[in-house]
Design a protein around this motif. Sequence first.
Motif, mmCIF file in Angstrom:
data_model
loop_
_atom_site.group_PDB
_atom_site.id
_atom_site.type_symbol
_atom_site.label_atom_id
_atom_site.label_comp_id
_atom_site.label_asym_id
_atom_site.label_seq_id
_atom_site.Cartn_x
_atom_site.Cartn_y
_atom_site.Cartn_z
ATOM 1 N N ALA A 190 0.825 -1.208 0.000
ATOM 2 C CA ALA A 190 0.000 0.000 0.000
ATOM 3 C C ALA A 190 0.860 1.259 0.000
ATOM 4 O O ALA A 190 0.600 2.212 -0.741
ATOM 5 C CB ALA A 190 -0.943 -0.002 1.196
ATOM 6 N N ARG A 191 1.891 1.266 0.819
ATOM 7 C CA ARG A 191 2.753 2.453 0.894
ATOM 8 C C ARG A 191 3.438 2.699 -0.450
ATOM 9 O O ARG A 191 3.534 3.849 -0.913
ATOM 10 C CB ARG A 191 3.794 2.280 1.984
ATOM 11 N N THR A 192 3.912 1.619 -1.087
ATOM 12 C CA THR A 192 4.594 1.784 -2.366
ATOM 13 C C THR A 192 3.641 2.308 -3.436
ATOM 14 O O THR A 192 4.012 3.161 -4.253
ATOM 15 C CB THR A 192 5.216 0.447 -2.811
ATOM 16 N N ILE A 193 2.421 1.824 -3.440
ATOM 17 C CA ILE A 193 1.433 2.313 -4.406
ATOM 18 C C ILE A 193 1.140 3.790 -4.163
ATOM 19 O O ILE A 193 1.044 4.591 -5.108
ATOM 20 C CB ILE A 193 0.146 1.469 -4.350
ATOM 21 N N GLN A 194 1.023 4.169 -2.915
ATOM 22 C CA GLN A 194 0.799 5.587 -2.598
ATOM 23 C C GLN A 194 1.979 6.437 -3.062
ATOM 24 O O GLN A 194 1.803 7.554 -3.574
ATOM 25 C CB GLN A 194 0.569 5.753 -1.095
ATOM 26 N N GLU A 195 3.189 5.918 -2.904
ATOM 27 C CA GLU A 195 4.375 6.665 -3.347
ATOM 28 C C GLU A 195 4.413 6.803 -4.868
ATOM 29 O O GLU A 195 4.792 7.853 -5.399
ATOM 30 C CB GLU A 195 5.637 5.964 -2.844
ATOM 31 N N ILE A 196 4.007 5.745 -5.571
ATOM 32 C CA ILE A 196 4.019 5.787 -7.037
ATOM 33 C C ILE A 196 3.009 6.788 -7.562
ATOM 34 O O ILE A 196 3.301 7.560 -8.489
ATOM 35 C CB ILE A 196 3.718 4.382 -7.611
ATOM 36 N N THR A 197 1.819 6.801 -6.962
ATOM 37 C CA THR A 197 0.714 7.589 -7.512
ATOM 38 C C THR A 197 0.553 8.955 -6.866
ATOM 39 O O THR A 197 -0.044 9.850 -7.469
ATOM 40 C CB THR A 197 -0.608 6.822 -7.350
ATOM 41 N N GLY A 198 1.010 9.113 -5.651
ATOM 42 C CA GLY A 198 0.826 10.371 -4.936
ATOM 43 C C GLY A 198 -0.452 10.433 -4.131
ATOM 44 O O GLY A 198 -0.489 11.032 -3.051
ATOM 45 N N SER A 199 -1.531 9.809 -4.635
ATOM 46 C CA SER A 199 -2.804 9.861 -3.914
ATOM 47 C C SER A 199 -3.520 8.523 -3.869
ATOM 48 O O SER A 199 -4.628 8.425 -3.346
ATOM 49 C CB SER A 199 -3.728 10.890 -4.573
ATOM 50 N N GLY A 200 -2.916 7.476 -4.430
ATOM 51 C CA GLY A 200 -3.566 6.173 -4.486
ATOM 52 C C GLY A 200 -4.152 5.902 -5.858
ATOM 53 O O GLY A 200 -4.276 6.800 -6.704
ATOM 54 N N VAL A 201 -4.523 4.655 -6.093
ATOM 55 C CA VAL A 201 -5.111 4.275 -7.381
ATOM 56 C C VAL A 201 -6.624 4.367 -7.330
ATOM 57 O O VAL A 201 -7.244 4.316 -6.268
ATOM 58 C CB VAL A 201 -4.695 2.842 -7.786
ATOM 59 N N ALA A 202 -7.219 4.486 -8.503
ATOM 60 C CA ALA A 202 -8.682 4.530 -8.593
ATOM 61 C C ALA A 202 -9.291 3.147 -8.421
ATOM 62 O O ALA A 202 -10.408 3.019 -7.903
ATOM 63 C CB ALA A 202 -9.106 5.123 -9.931
ATOM 64 N N TYR A 203 -8.538 2.109 -8.844
ATOM 65 C CA TYR A 203 -9.088 0.758 -8.826
ATOM 66 C C TYR A 203 -8.020 -0.248 -8.400
ATOM 67 O O TYR A 203 -6.838 -0.087 -8.701
ATOM 68 C CB TYR A 203 -9.577 0.351 -10.227
ATOM 69 N N VAL A 204 -8.488 -1.293 -7.701
ATOM 70 C CA VAL A 204 -7.655 -2.457 -7.407
ATOM 71 C C VAL A 204 -8.446 -3.705 -7.764
ATOM 72 O O VAL A 204 -9.606 -3.857 -7.355
ATOM 73 C CB VAL A 204 -7.250 -2.531 -5.913
ATOM 74 N N VAL A 205 -7.833 -4.579 -8.545
ATOM 75 C CA VAL A 205 -8.383 -5.920 -8.772
ATOM 76 C C VAL A 205 -7.579 -6.872 -7.898
ATOM 77 O O VAL A 205 -6.367 -7.015 -8.069
ATOM 78 C CB VAL A 205 -8.265 -6.341 -10.250
ATOM 79 N N ASP A 206 -8.253 -7.520 -6.944
ATOM 80 C CA ASP A 206 -7.575 -8.455 -6.043
ATOM 81 C C ASP A 206 -7.926 -9.880 -6.446
ATOM 82 O O ASP A 206 -9.074 -10.306 -6.322
ATOM 83 C CB ASP A 206 -7.980 -8.203 -4.594
#
Length: 375
Positions: free
Chosen positions: A246-262
């Motif tokens: 989660a932290r890495t995704i936040q760092e990549i995007t700045g604000s998080g992603v719109a969608y996650v497929v789990d």
Amino acid sequence: MQIRAAVSPGPGERFAFENLQLDEPRGDEVLVRIVATGICQTDAHARNGHLPVPQPIVLGHEGAGVVEQVGPDITDLQPGDHVVLSFQSCGVCPQCLAGHPAYCEQAMAANFSGARIDGTRGLHRIDSGAEEVSGHFFGQSSFATHALATRRNTVKVDKDLPLELLGPLGCGFQTGAGAVLNSFAISAGDTIAIFGVGAVGFGALMAARLAGASTIIAVDVNAQRLALAADLGATHTINARESDVARTIQEITGSGVAYVVDTTGRPDMLNHAVDALRPLGRVGLVAGGAPDTVVPAGKLAFGKTVSGIVQGDAVPQLFIPRLVELYRAGRFPIDRLVRFYDFDDIEAAFAAAGSGEAVKPVLKVASAGEHATKP
């Protein structure tokens, strides 16, 4: 007619090849000679007793083959047609009538009961005194030389296409691609993370690339699959064993992603998925999840949502031809994800699926040009 099938005798047991008797097709049924069939994790879960299917049973639900006979009520299919088999639905409940057959009210009976929706069985042991064997898994039971399907879960495809490649479009690839294109309906410039790049995850990843997503993050623990994900369109990859997802995704995007497929179904990954979302972000669960999984309500603040997705909310007769044309155009390269095994090597194929060695094992049952004869 007499067929040869790989029977799952009981939870965790090895497959047993048997000669069985298959009924003639009823009014809306189709007799299909199976050319090839994919192996899906749902087959493994059913085989191991993690799904409520009656055993002994003939599994298999990503079949592709050639029509040999049709029931009297079918007018748009004929012997010789090439077809892909998908999931079963009733066709008359509110969800089916609204164009959402994956959420059919009779989905469990239609796909997991081991019988037709009306409770009858078309698959039998030749010795009438032997224990009954179940079939109709996902309305097909395609771990066999022949399968009975219905018009509801049979999709005609062009004869110039390689049938041995197309079976996984009936479930795994359809589920992943449909989650992105149907359930999320993502647009150019959207951001998405895909947790688990198996067959379903790769279907989602390739669909996200097709839709023009600007950020596509693949998350897995298999370095080879992550490398393949980057080659097939992921803009970023994360090894979940080496990074805080989660932290890495936040760092990549700045604000998080719109969608996650789990696709993992793991409780820890679900919490990572929610934490990786931006406000109003959506998590789609395509693998169910552990029954004790809990997402604290506070994490769903700012409009975040978590929902289940079944079969990519697809209407197979509409969606599979769309994927076929994308494959034909070189834009949905499923051939890079498939590894073939002879039908008799079904145990090796399941082992490769379980270890992650093969993204999508496919059993070759027959060649498209073979002609079966009734005993």
